[in-house]
Design an enzyme around this catalytic site. Structure first.
Site, PDB file in Angstrom:
ATOM      1  N   LYS A   1       0.027  -8.752   7.349  1.00 56.91           N
ATOM      2  CA  LYS A   1      -0.479  -8.905   5.977  1.00 56.91           C
ATOM      3  C   LYS A   1      -0.093  -7.715   5.143  1.00 56.91           C
ATOM      4  O   LYS A   1      -0.216  -6.565   5.594  1.00 56.91           O
ATOM      5  CB  LYS A   1      -2.021  -8.993   6.036  1.00 56.91           C
TER       6      LYS A   1
ATOM      7  N   LYS B   1      -4.968   0.123   7.804  1.00 55.40           N
ATOM      8  CA  LYS B   1      -5.969  -0.276   6.815  1.00 55.40           C
ATOM      9  C   LYS B   1      -6.743  -1.501   7.307  1.00 55.40           C
ATOM     10  O   LYS B   1      -7.975  -1.514   7.307  1.00 55.40           O
ATOM     11  CB  LYS B   1      -5.230  -0.607   5.505  1.00 55.40           C
TER      12      LYS B   1
ATOM     13  N   LYS C   1       4.688  -5.369   4.894  1.00 52.21           N
ATOM     14  CA  LYS C   1       4.970  -5.007   3.500  1.00 52.21           C
ATOM     15  C   LYS C   1       6.379  -5.479   3.197  1.00 52.21           C
ATOM     16  O   LYS C   1       7.206  -5.622   4.099  1.00 52.21           O
ATOM     17  CB  LYS C   1       4.913  -3.486   3.314  1.00 52.21           C
TER      18      LYS C   1
ATOM     19  N   THR D   1      -9.362  -4.275  -5.470  1.00 49.78           N
ATOM     20  CA  THR D   1      -8.952  -2.937  -5.016  1.00 49.78           C
ATOM     21  C   THR D   1      -9.731  -1.878  -5.784  1.00 49.78           C
ATOM     22  O   THR D   1     -10.288  -0.937  -5.194  1.00 49.78           O
ATOM     23  CB  THR D   1      -7.435  -2.728  -5.168  1.00 49.78           C
TER      24      THR D   1
ATOM     25  N   ASN E   1      -3.153  -2.485 -12.436  1.00 51.17           N
ATOM     26  CA  ASN E   1      -4.278  -3.303 -11.988  1.00 51.17           C
ATOM     27  C   ASN E   1      -5.332  -2.462 -11.271  1.00 51.17           C
ATOM     28  O   ASN E   1      -6.520  -2.559 -11.560  1.00 51.17           O
ATOM     29  CB  ASN E   1      -3.766  -4.425 -11.079  1.00 51.17           C
TER      30      ASN E   1
ATOM     31  N   SER F   1      -8.144 -10.312  -0.207  1.00 52.58           N
ATOM     32  CA  SER F   1      -7.018 -11.176   0.177  1.00 52.58           C
ATOM     33  C   SER F   1      -7.379 -11.966   1.434  1.00 52.58           C
ATOM     34  O   SER F   1      -7.067 -13.154   1.547  1.00 52.58           O
ATOM     35  CB  SER F   1      -5.771 -10.346   0.482  1.00 52.58           C
TER      36      SER F   1
HETATM   37  N1  GLU Z   1      -0.766  -4.322  -1.857  1.00 52.12           N
HETATM   38  C1  GLU Z   1      -2.152  -4.171  -1.503  1.00 52.12           C
HETATM   39  C2  GLU Z   1      -2.305  -3.033  -0.499  1.00 52.12           C
HETATM   40  O1  GLU Z   1      -1.494  -2.152  -0.430  1.00 52.12           O
HETATM   41  C3  GLU Z   1      -2.813  -5.474  -1.074  1.00 52.12           C
HETATM   42  C4  GLU Z   1      -2.226  -6.136   0.129  1.00 52.12           C
HETATM   43  C5  GLU Z   1      -2.789  -7.495   0.428  1.00 52.12           C
HETATM   44  O2  GLU Z   1      -3.701  -7.921  -0.275  1.00 52.12           O
HETATM   45  O3  GLU Z   1      -2.302  -8.129   1.362  1.00 52.12           O
HETATM   46  O4  GLU Z   1      -3.286  -2.927   0.188  1.00 52.12           O
END
Ligand code: GLU
Length: 418
Positions: free
Chosen positions: A71, A95, A107, A191, A222, A352
């Site tokens: 994810k 995370k 990513k 976030t 955002n 998410s």
């Molecule tokens: N891009 C965000 C992060 O760095 C969200 C990633 C997601 O929701 O999968 O945590």
């Protein structure tokens, strides 16, 4: 000389090694975790509006999926490169594990300045990238989301393109979708909300009153804008300084985070905001005599060169990797309470996860339900990491890594990986 992103990758590896050693793990775990399990690099040709073809490079990295499907977001930015995407995918693994989500880390990104593209070009680029990744992503293996330079519209195109490829609707393939087509209530501000929950918890532990406290923010996209607005709304704090890619603004009486967000939505950045009394450079922002500093832009902003200017009592990492490892240690040693990215900005991936669960069940939650569950998971993770930091006498970042890697190691052992 090593590129900036390969240096960041090396720093994350050192952080993983430190946590593995603190846990007394044999070297197999480090050897597995020090790089992604699998990666993809694709060439994406796009027909531009003027009839020419531009060829872009896209990446996706699955760092580790022992906990579940990989994810993580997709970044559209001119500085994206393979090492940056790999590093960002590693942070996602830690995370998700630190929060306790059943996900691995991924990513992706494209080296592009999305502001230079028309809406049509952006859509064609996104659809072509999605087709190129269509065997690599999926609601059961890898679920992209937004990140720097991407938004709900980009997620909608990915959802649509994947559904066309597969021949049926696959809403769970991507999160951060618009609410009307399967997005979750509360995802847009998640976030920022998580950042403010983490800040509130840190302030509580340190005995700092948040009402009337001052905040400096780097980045007003955002994440930054919602963190700013919620700092005012939920904590009664005052956002006095903000700096972004266009400039910096300051007002000792408070900038009015909501009005500033409306200005940025209109003008593309904070520069020229009428509520400002003076301009600021990046390091002037970092050096403000504020209670809380929230970097919410890109990685490697706070380094050995400028960490000494910081006066804030709490630094909450809303961005991924805004502080270099060495600067972070120096700040901690001189009493700045650094709430690490893998905890502080985990609210986004947490909601998410809620979005994906709702998509798979075709059962949608109220905003109260989403926010209530987010609050619970953030506070539980903060507590666990804080208690362990006290017990082991380690900083909050190391504690977050130790917690995350302990869970990953247990899963890898049980599954027979190491
Ligand atoms: N891009 C965000 C992060 O760095 C969200 C990633 C997601 O929701 O999968 O945590």
């Amino acid at each position: 000389m090593a590129s900036k992103s390969s240096e960041t990758l090396r720093q994350v590896q050192a952080q993983i090694k430190e946590a593995c050693d603190l846990l007394g793990l044999n070297n197999n775990y480090y050897e597995i975790l020090k790089q992604p399990l699998r990666t993809l690099e694709v060439t994406v040709p796009v027909k531009m509006d003027d009839g020419t073809v531009r060829v872009f490079t896209g990446y996706r990295s699955h760092h580790n999926d022992v906990m579940g499907p990989a994810k993580g977001g997709l970044r559209y930015h001119p500085d994206v490169d393979f090492d940056e995407v790999k590093t960002l995918s590693m942070w996602m693994t830690f995370k998700c594990s630190a929060i306790g989500l059943p996900y691995g880390g991924a990513k992706g990104g494209i080296t592009v300045d999305p502001k230079e593209l028309s809406a049509g070009e952006l859509e064609r680029l996104t659809r072509a990238f999605t087709r190129a990744m269509s065997d690599f992503i999926g609601d059961d293996r890898d679920i992209p989301a937004g990140d720097v330079g991407t938004n709900a519209q980009v997620m909608a195109w990915i959802y649509d393109e994947m559904s066309k490829q597969k021949g049926y609707n696959m809403p769970g393939v991507v999160t951060g979708k618009p609410v009307s087509i399967g997005g979750s209530l509360g995802r847009t501000e998640a976030t920022g909300r998580g950042v403010i929950i983490a800040l509130r918890e840190a302030a509580k532990r340190l005995g700092i009153e948040t009402k009337g406290a001052t905040v400096a923010l780097q980045g007003y996209g955002n994440v930054g804008s919602h963190a700013g607005m919620l700092a005012e709304e939920l904590l009664g704090a005052k956002v006095v300084g903000v700096q972004d890619h266009t400039g910096g603004v300051y007002n000792e009486n408070g900038l009015d985070a909501k009005a500033l967000a409306a200005y940025v939505a209109e003008n593309g950045g904070v520069k020229g905001y009428p509520g400002s009394t003076r301009e600021l450079t990046r390091d002037e922002l970092f050096g403000l005599d504020v209670d809380f500093l929230i970097p919410a832009a890109l990685e490697n902003q706070i380094t050995d060169e400028n960490e000494h200017v910081i006066k804030a009592k709490i630094l909450v990492e809303a961005a991924n990797g805004p502080t270099t490892a060495s600067a972070s240690k120096k700040l901690w040693d001189r009493g700045v309470f650094v709430v690490p990215d893998i905890l502080a900005n985990a609210g986004g991936v947490t909601v998410s996860y809620f979005e994906w669960v709702q998509n798979l069940q075709n059962f949608y939650w109220s905003l109260e339900e989403v926010n209530g569950r987010l609050e619970r998971l953030m506070v539980e993770a903060f507590d666990a990491i804080y208690e362990q930091h006290n017990e082991l006498k380690i900083d909050m970042r190391t504690s977050a890594y130790v917690l995350a890697i302990r869970r990953l190691a247990e899963a890898m052992e049980l599954r027979g990986w190491a």
